[in-house]
Design a protein around this motif. Structure first.
Motif, PDB file in Angstrom:
ATOM      1  N   ILE A 160       0.847  -1.201   0.000  1.00 11.15           N
ATOM      2  CA  ILE A 160       0.000   0.000   0.000  1.00 11.15           C
ATOM      3  C   ILE A 160       0.879   1.246   0.000  1.00 11.15           C
ATOM      4  O   ILE A 160       0.599   2.231  -0.682  1.00 11.15           O
ATOM      5  N   ARG A 161       1.970   1.162   0.756  1.00 15.99           N
ATOM      6  CA  ARG A 161       2.883   2.292   0.868  1.00 15.99           C
ATOM      7  C   ARG A 161       3.415   2.687  -0.505  1.00 15.99           C
ATOM      8  O   ARG A 161       3.370   3.847  -0.896  1.00 15.99           O
ATOM      9  N   LYS A 162       3.856   1.694  -1.233  1.00 11.52           N
ATOM     10  CA  LYS A 162       4.445   1.933  -2.539  1.00 11.52           C
ATOM     11  C   LYS A 162       3.429   2.581  -3.484  1.00 11.52           C
ATOM     12  O   LYS A 162       3.712   3.568  -4.167  1.00 11.52           O
ATOM     13  N   GLN A 163       2.241   2.021  -3.448  1.00 10.85           N
ATOM     14  CA  GLN A 163       1.184   2.502  -4.339  1.00 10.85           C
ATOM     15  C   GLN A 163       0.813   3.951  -4.015  1.00 10.85           C
ATOM     16  O   GLN A 163       0.693   4.791  -4.910  1.00 10.85           O
ATOM     17  N   ARG A 164       0.666   4.247  -2.717  1.00 12.56           N
ATOM     18  CA  ARG A 164       0.288   5.603  -2.320  1.00 12.56           C
ATOM     19  C   ARG A 164       1.375   6.619  -2.623  1.00 12.56           C
ATOM     20  O   ARG A 164       1.094   7.751  -2.996  1.00 12.56           O
ATOM     21  N   ILE A 165       2.639   6.217  -2.420  1.00 13.22           N
ATOM     22  CA  ILE A 165       3.740   7.153  -2.689  1.00 13.22           C
ATOM     23  C   ILE A 165       3.727   7.536  -4.162  1.00 13.22           C
ATOM     24  O   ILE A 165       3.803   8.716  -4.513  1.00 13.22           O
ATOM     25  N   THR A 166       3.581   6.533  -5.024  1.00 19.19           N
ATOM     26  CA  THR A 166       3.537   6.791  -6.460  1.00 19.19           C
ATOM     27  C   THR A 166       2.398   7.758  -6.787  1.00 19.19           C
ATOM     28  O   THR A 166       2.585   8.759  -7.490  1.00 19.19           O
ATOM     29  N   GLU A 167       1.228   7.458  -6.218  1.00 16.93           N
ATOM     30  CA  GLU A 167       0.036   8.256  -6.486  1.00 16.93           C
ATOM     31  C   GLU A 167       0.205   9.712  -6.001  1.00 16.93           C
ATOM     32  O   GLU A 167      -0.087  10.661  -6.729  1.00 16.93           O
ATOM     33  N   LEU A 168       0.730   9.863  -4.789  1.00 17.87           N
ATOM     34  CA  LEU A 168       0.857  11.206  -4.227  1.00 17.87           C
ATOM     35  C   LEU A 168       1.948  12.025  -4.911  1.00 17.87           C
ATOM     36  O   LEU A 168       1.781  13.223  -5.140  1.00 17.87           O
ATOM     37  N   LEU A 169       3.054  11.368  -5.262  1.00 14.13           N
ATOM     38  CA  LEU A 169       4.123  12.107  -5.946  1.00 14.13           C
ATOM     39  C   LEU A 169       3.634  12.572  -7.314  1.00 14.13           C
ATOM     40  O   LEU A 169       4.020  13.637  -7.788  1.00 14.13           O
ATOM     41  N   ARG A 170       2.735  11.799  -7.912  1.00 11.04           N
ATOM     42  CA  ARG A 170       2.160  12.226  -9.181  1.00 11.04           C
ATOM     43  C   ARG A 170       1.242  13.425  -8.943  1.00 11.04           C
ATOM     44  O   ARG A 170       1.287  14.411  -9.667  1.00 11.04           O
ATOM     45  N   LEU A 171       0.467  13.335  -7.882  1.00 13.26           N
ATOM     46  CA  LEU A 171      -0.466  14.419  -7.553  1.00 13.26           C
ATOM     47  C   LEU A 171       0.260  15.759  -7.386  1.00 13.26           C
ATOM     48  O   LEU A 171      -0.202  16.796  -7.850  1.00 13.26           O
ATOM     49  N   VAL A 172       1.400  15.749  -6.706  1.00 16.30           N
ATOM     50  CA  VAL A 172       2.121  17.011  -6.495  1.00 16.30           C
ATOM     51  C   VAL A 172       3.175  17.261  -7.582  1.00 16.30           C
ATOM     52  O   VAL A 172       4.052  18.110  -7.433  1.00 16.30           O
ATOM     53  N   GLU A 173       3.062  16.487  -8.669  1.00 17.28           N
ATOM     54  CA  GLU A 173       3.914  16.655  -9.845  1.00 17.28           C
ATOM     55  C   GLU A 173       5.401  16.574  -9.527  1.00 17.28           C
ATOM     56  O   GLU A 173       6.192  17.408  -9.955  1.00 17.28           O
ATOM     57  N   LEU A 174       5.755  15.580  -8.755  1.00 16.73           N
ATOM     58  CA  LEU A 174       7.179  15.398  -8.456  1.00 16.73           C
ATOM     59  C   LEU A 174       7.666  14.036  -8.932  1.00 16.73           C
ATOM     60  O   LEU A 174       8.747  13.596  -8.572  1.00 16.73           O
ATOM     61  N   GLU A 175       6.832  13.349  -9.770  1.00 17.97           N
ATOM     62  CA  GLU A 175       7.230  11.981 -10.102  1.00 17.97           C
ATOM     63  C   GLU A 175       8.516  11.928 -10.925  1.00 17.97           C
ATOM     64  O   GLU A 175       9.280  10.965 -10.787  1.00 17.97           O
ATOM     65  N   ASP A 176       8.811  12.952 -11.730  1.00 11.28           N
ATOM     66  CA  ASP A 176      10.082  12.901 -12.489  1.00 11.28           C
ATOM     67  C   ASP A 176      11.285  13.147 -11.591  1.00 11.28           C
ATOM     68  O   ASP A 176      12.393  12.843 -11.964  1.00 11.28           O
ATOM     69  N   ARG A 177      11.045  13.752 -10.436  1.00 11.72           N
ATOM     70  CA  ARG A 177      12.186  14.060  -9.572  1.00 11.72           C
ATOM     71  C   ARG A 177      12.227  13.137  -8.357  1.00 11.72           C
ATOM     72  O   ARG A 177      12.962  13.400  -7.412  1.00 11.72           O
ATOM     73  N   GLN A 178      11.422  12.067  -8.371  1.00 10.84           N
ATOM     74  CA  GLN A 178      11.261  11.264  -7.159  1.00 10.84           C
ATOM     75  C   GLN A 178      12.547  10.632  -6.650  1.00 10.84           C
ATOM     76  O   GLN A 178      12.675  10.399  -5.456  1.00 10.84           O
ATOM     77  N   HIS A 179      13.506  10.390  -7.541  1.00  9.67           N
ATOM     78  CA  HIS A 179      14.749   9.769  -7.066  1.00  9.67           C
ATOM     79  C   HIS A 179      15.893  10.769  -6.950  1.00  9.67           C
ATOM     80  O   HIS A 179      17.061  10.391  -6.909  1.00  9.67           O
ATOM     81  N   ASP A 180      15.542  12.061  -6.923  1.00  7.00           N
ATOM     82  CA  ASP A 180      16.568  13.083  -6.709  1.00  7.00           C
ATOM     83  C   ASP A 180      16.624  13.442  -5.231  1.00  7.00           C
ATOM     84  O   ASP A 180      15.617  13.398  -4.525  1.00  7.00           O
ATOM     85  N   ILE A 181      17.810  13.821  -4.815  1.00  9.29           N
ATOM     86  CA  ILE A 181      18.005  14.201  -3.414  1.00  9.29           C
ATOM     87  C   ILE A 181      17.329  15.551  -3.152  1.00  9.29           C
ATOM     88  O   ILE A 181      17.399  16.470  -3.984  1.00  9.29           O
TER      89      ILE A 181
END
Lengths: 328, 249
Positions: free
Chosen positions: A111-132
């Protein structure tokens, strides 16, 4: 409507300074509720008590029906917080910050993985998700913090000055997110801000807080209507004469404020020529005259006799004196 | 348990990413080892302890590496305070004890890894590990030193608001602990009146324990070493947990 937050006679003292002074009100489920006031008015202290970070000196409160003193963990599980100051680990990536939070709130891995993906997309940070996070701008960090605050699906979200220090464009963007979130997820949002225009646009209801006390609480519209119509600001070398000259029944309120006179009346556009004629016949000099629709700034001024900026300046002087006292 | 692991995991991630810190904290004991070890090897006589000075110094430098890294890891909580991250952890529905234990284990792990690197490097300058049991004994003592002093760092950090006192603690607490521990010289070579001082230094027992494990010789009975450093690590953990609980937001 059910009650999300119930506050009763809540008080917090720091030595002889009363930061929050016997406040009571309810916040309904699904509301966007604004705590509005100058710096040091007691907004953050109120939020800290509601989120169990600070014990009240007296009084009580419940969040989702859970007592803030009796069951701290129960409250903590059901709330999300975005602090005034940044609280991310800058050495970790966006994803890792989210993952850390998810683990702390014991969200199962899938569930954690799924929600993180969903929320990072919501705040438009999915392209930067693996940046420090160190490489992120102020606005990106804020968005990440909001996403993080939502990860454990809180029913109440606290936002303490979420747009402080951000540029106007980012601020607008962020408010759109918040409004969408509240609508889509059906969560109660309590935010503090000292940007009056933001509170006006976003909040369903607003509590104006000053010197630890609630001085007004209503919808932005009702608060502004309470002013008694439009606001006419007249600047003059002799403001007292204007106050005397404008004692007319169609004027709801006349107040002198420094070298300005603030006049509240209905349908100001139609009456403006009458006002000018009246002042001319009584030979009162006018420097400038302006009409505007009432803002929360006017509401604040009418309740406290000061603008929010003056109040902040006062407060800074007080704090400085207070700090000196503590130090010596 | 999963919360302790979460905090530990974060510490590990940060550790692996801080290349400059890894190299920085390895360099000091390594230079000590090279300069003092080779410089004094032919001058220093160690009657009754056997071996040469380098071999005598290696356990001391391993302990030094563990000591400094662990105190530093514990004190890092101050940074978490200043950067606001501590709030995020403290407001979660988890107990302070779990957070503190995770932090202690994380710090101890980094410290032991740093000490381990010195140990590996020492193999090239004269250390012979013939007995795997001795090696495990040394590792056990490194772990206990790591836990003790990370918890000690957390205890200090819980009472400090910023890093201004850090230098003071390093110079007046940590350095004397290191200097009096027998890491650099046999404790018996100090003037008689200083003998009791070295024996109240908990690190003495850690160094002697590692020395027993690696070289088979020690000036203090290894069982006493184990008992003292064991009790000390428990005491520090309790103290650290107690003070960490009292941290205000």
């Amino acid at each position: 409507m059910t009650v999300a937050i119930h506050i009763e006679n809540l008080t917090r003292r720091f030595n002889d300074l009363v930061a929050v002074d016997n406040i009571s009100f309810d916040i309904e489920h699904g509301e966007i509720f604004g705590l509005l006031g100058p710096n040091g008015a007691g907004k953050t202290t109120t939020l800290s008590m509601l989120s169990t970070m600070l014990k009240p000196t007296s009084g009580s409160a419940t969040v989702n029906g859970i007592d803030i003193e009796r069951d701290e963990d129960g409250v903590r599980k059901s709330i999300g917080i975005v602090f005034q100051d940044q609280s991310l680990d800058e050495e970790l990536t966006a994803w890792e910050n989210m993952d850390f939070h998810g683990r702390l709130y014991r969200i199962p891995a899938d569930i954690r993985k799924q929600r993180i993906t969903e929320l990072l997309r919501l705040v438009e940070l999915e392209d930067r998700q693996h940046d420090i996070v160190k490489t992120f701008s102020g606005g990106m960090r804020r968005r990440l913090e909001i996403a993080r605050g939502l990860l454990h699906h809180p029913s109440v979200l606290f936002l303490d000055e979420p747009t402080l220090g951000l540029d106007p464009q980012t601020r607008n963007h962020l408010w759109q997110y918040i409004a969408t979130l509240a609508r889509e997820k059906g969560i109660t949002i309590i935010l503090t801000t000292h940007y009056m225009d933001e509170a006006d646009r976003l909040c369903n209801r607003i509590a104006i807080i000053d010197h630890g006390k609630i001085i007004a609480l209503d919808t932005p519209k009702n608060l502004k209507d309470g002013i008694g119509g439009d606001v006419v600001t007249i600047r003059s070398p002799d403001p007292a004469a204007i106050v005397a000259a404008l004692a007319e029944p169609w004027i709801s309120r006349v107040e002198q404020h420094n070298d300005e006179v603030i006049v509240s009346l209905k349908n100001a556009e139609q009456h403006i020529s009458t006002i000018v004629t009246l002042l001319n016949t009584k030979q009162v000099p006018i420097e400038s005259i302006a009409i505007h629709k009432p803002t929360l700034e006017d509401v604040f001024l009418s309740f406290t006799g000061k603008t929010i900026r003056e109040e902040e300046a006062d407060h800074k002087t007080n704090m400085r004196m207070y700090q000196k006292m503590v130090r010596h | 348990m999963d919360i302790i692991y979460t905090i530990w995991l974060r510490n590990m991630k940060r550790y692996i990413r801080s290349k400059s810190r890894i190299i920085g904290s390895i360099s000091m004991p390594l230079f000590f080892l090279l300069f003092l070890g080779f410089g004094l090897n032919s001058v220093v006589q160690l009657p009754g302890i056997g071996g040469n000075y380098i071999v005598f110094l290696i356990p001391g430098m391993v302990a030094m590496s563990v000591l400094f890294t662990s105190v530093f890891s514990g004190i890092q909580i101050i940074w978490d305070k200043q950067f606001g991250f501590l709030k995020e952890t403290l407001v979660a529905p988890v107990s302070r004890l779990e957070i503190m234990l995770g932090q202690t284990l994380g710090g101890a792990t980094t410290a032991v890894l740093q000490g381990f690197m010195i140990l590996i490097l020492s193999l090239f300058i004269g250390l012979h590990v013939s007995n795997p049991v001795g090696f495990l004994i040394a590792l056990g003592f490194m772990i206990m030193i790591g836990i003790s002093f990370t918890a000690f760092g957390i205890a200090i950090a819980s009472r400090m608001e910023d890093m201004t006192g850090f230098q003071l603690i390093m110079n007046f607490v940590v350095f004397p602990i290191f200097g009096l521990s027998g890491a650099l010289f046999p404790i018996s070579s100090l003037p008689a009146w200083m003998g009791p001082v070295t024996l109240i230094d908990p690190l003495t027992y850690g160094v002697e324990g590692i020395r027993y494990g690696l070289t088979g010789v020690s000036q203090v009975n290894p069982l006493i070493c184990f008992a003292v450093i064991g009790v000390f690590s428990i005491m520090m953990t309790v103290l650290g947990a107690f003070l960490f609980r009292k941290i205000k937001f």
